[in-house]
Scaffold this active site. Sequence first.
Site, PDB file in Angstrom:
ATOM      1  N   SER A  70      45.541  44.150  33.061  1.00  0.00           N
ATOM      2  CA  SER A  70      45.699  43.413  31.812  1.00  0.00           C
ATOM      3  C   SER A  70      44.524  43.641  30.860  1.00  0.00           C
ATOM      4  O   SER A  70      44.610  43.306  29.684  1.00  0.00           O
ATOM      5  CB  SER A  70      45.863  41.921  32.100  1.00  0.00           C
ATOM      6  OG  SER A  70      47.049  41.695  32.832  1.00  0.00           O
ATOM      7  N   GLY A  78      42.783  48.451  44.084  1.00  0.00           N
ATOM      8  CA  GLY A  78      42.128  47.259  43.566  1.00  0.00           C
ATOM      9  C   GLY A  78      41.130  46.703  44.556  1.00  0.00           C
ATOM     10  O   GLY A  78      40.703  47.396  45.492  1.00  0.00           O
ATOM     11  N   GLU A 117      44.510  50.976  48.487  1.00  0.00           N
ATOM     12  CA  GLU A 117      43.189  51.595  48.355  1.00  0.00           C
ATOM     13  C   GLU A 117      42.295  50.542  47.724  1.00  0.00           C
ATOM     14  O   GLU A 117      42.483  50.180  46.563  1.00  0.00           O
ATOM     15  CB  GLU A 117      43.279  52.861  47.506  1.00  0.00           C
ATOM     16  CG  GLU A 117      42.038  53.721  47.580  1.00  0.00           C
ATOM     17  CD  GLU A 117      41.080  53.459  46.437  1.00  0.00           C
ATOM     18  OE1 GLU A 117      40.069  52.758  46.695  1.00  0.00           O
ATOM     19  OE2 GLU A 117      41.316  53.918  45.315  1.00  0.00           O
ATOM     20  N   CYS A 171      35.482  53.120  42.615  1.00  0.00           N
ATOM     21  CA  CYS A 171      35.646  52.569  43.963  1.00  0.00           C
ATOM     22  C   CYS A 171      34.841  53.356  44.989  1.00  0.00           C
ATOM     23  O   CYS A 171      34.220  52.785  45.882  1.00  0.00           O
ATOM     24  CB  CYS A 171      37.122  52.530  44.350  1.00  0.00           C
ATOM     25  SG  CYS A 171      37.953  54.128  44.268  1.00  0.00           S
TER      26      CYS A 171
END
Length: 477
Positions: free
Chosen positions: A177, A226, A248, A282
């Site tokens: 978002s 996420g 992931e 990440c």
Amino acid sequence: MKMVINGKLCDSVSGATFDIINPANGQVIESVPKANAEDIEIAVTAAEAGQKIWAKVPVSERAKVLYRFLDIVEENKEMLAQTLSAENGKPITEARAEIANIPIGFSGFIEKAKHYYGEIIPAGTETGQDKNLQLVTREPIGIVTCIIPFNFPCDLFDQKVAPALMMGNAAIVLPSSDNPLTLMKLTDMLCQAGVPDGVAQCITAPGAAKQAAVSDPRVHLVTLTGSTEVGIDTAKLAAEDLTHTALELGGNDAFIVLDDGDVDLAVEELIWGRMYNTGQVCCASKRFLVHNSIKDEFAKKAVERISQLKFGDPAEEDTQIACLISEKAAVKVEQQVNHTVEQGGKIILGGKRNGAFYEPTVIVDVPKDADVAVDMEIFGPVVPVIGFDTDEEAIEIANRSMFGLSSCVFSRDQKRAFKVASAMEAGGAVINGASFFRSFEMPFGGWKYSGIGTEGVFSTFDEMTRVKTIVLKNIFE
């Protein structure tokens, strides 16, 4: 800007909207629909119908459609890059690089699909099966919910949507978002290229509405990139209907420099592996474990090299490091750095915040039992340096974390480096390079709390298909 549902641009059923903010200057870029569960219901129903049509389209024809999509992307690449930079806050040069990855990722999955063959178990491989032939095939899994994070939205769109479509599935894209605009445009381009109605949809659904796209029993796979917390919550929802998941999740990758490591090389890899996308990666290296004999040299050279980076407005052509995705994200980094200092660390570069901008920061004297040395993932341009004395100690510190996404080690002795890399409890290990390494081909995924399953041309099709065995019984009578 509107959502893409059932091949059409549309508003939410409720008519509600929310604003997309440029994190660098706080200005509103666009307003987008705020979807709810009713919008998700419409999209899943459309996906159910469209997927049945798309599954009957030969792989060669699916490939032509996706190559037409790539032609449209090429015609609009600068517009897409400018959109991505504005909504994400990443430097424009990095935004262009991410858009340039779209044809690399999509073409990899397209060509792999042309050679994704089934298998045959021949007659006579076991006693009593000499008259039977067994054909092992792969069928589309069905409807795939693609939950995509803010940091590399286009790269993850490539990794999720391209294989979903090439395998005959329908893809429901749920972007972050914070920055959905680029993915909304890409999904519309897929429709322009000829993907049937309902097969590629993009829904802007903050908060609880996303849960509807996970918990709907007609969804067959949820692929999510996420945080670990969100991944666990998603897995719980999906489990109620035995929906497949590919997750992931978070990481706190260890960057190990042994006493014989090339310090100059390690520092250059630090720039790539920690400062890229302002540290919001990440698989970025996040814990810098450096042998005590070279720790001070490493920290000094890191400060000198980081200080050379142009820090500023992401829209400027020479900017190398910019803002975080939001002021909220920057405040969290600020709090984590302050906490690390309270636990014994000492800031020798940076450490200040201005809105969504957080300065590149180096912290030395970080104890090996500090939170950042174990499970506290800092999603920003922060380099905590932790000393060690032996290879075994470095491995022990690295493996103490609940995360296991990727890792790396620097040494001039390849045997020694390989021994350390093999001992790392992580889904990847890079020798003489930062852990921030992800080709489209490789199976990318983590161990422990860093995820379930892998993504990449090498392995994603296995996640996005179901196995069927067709037996030709007594065919050789």
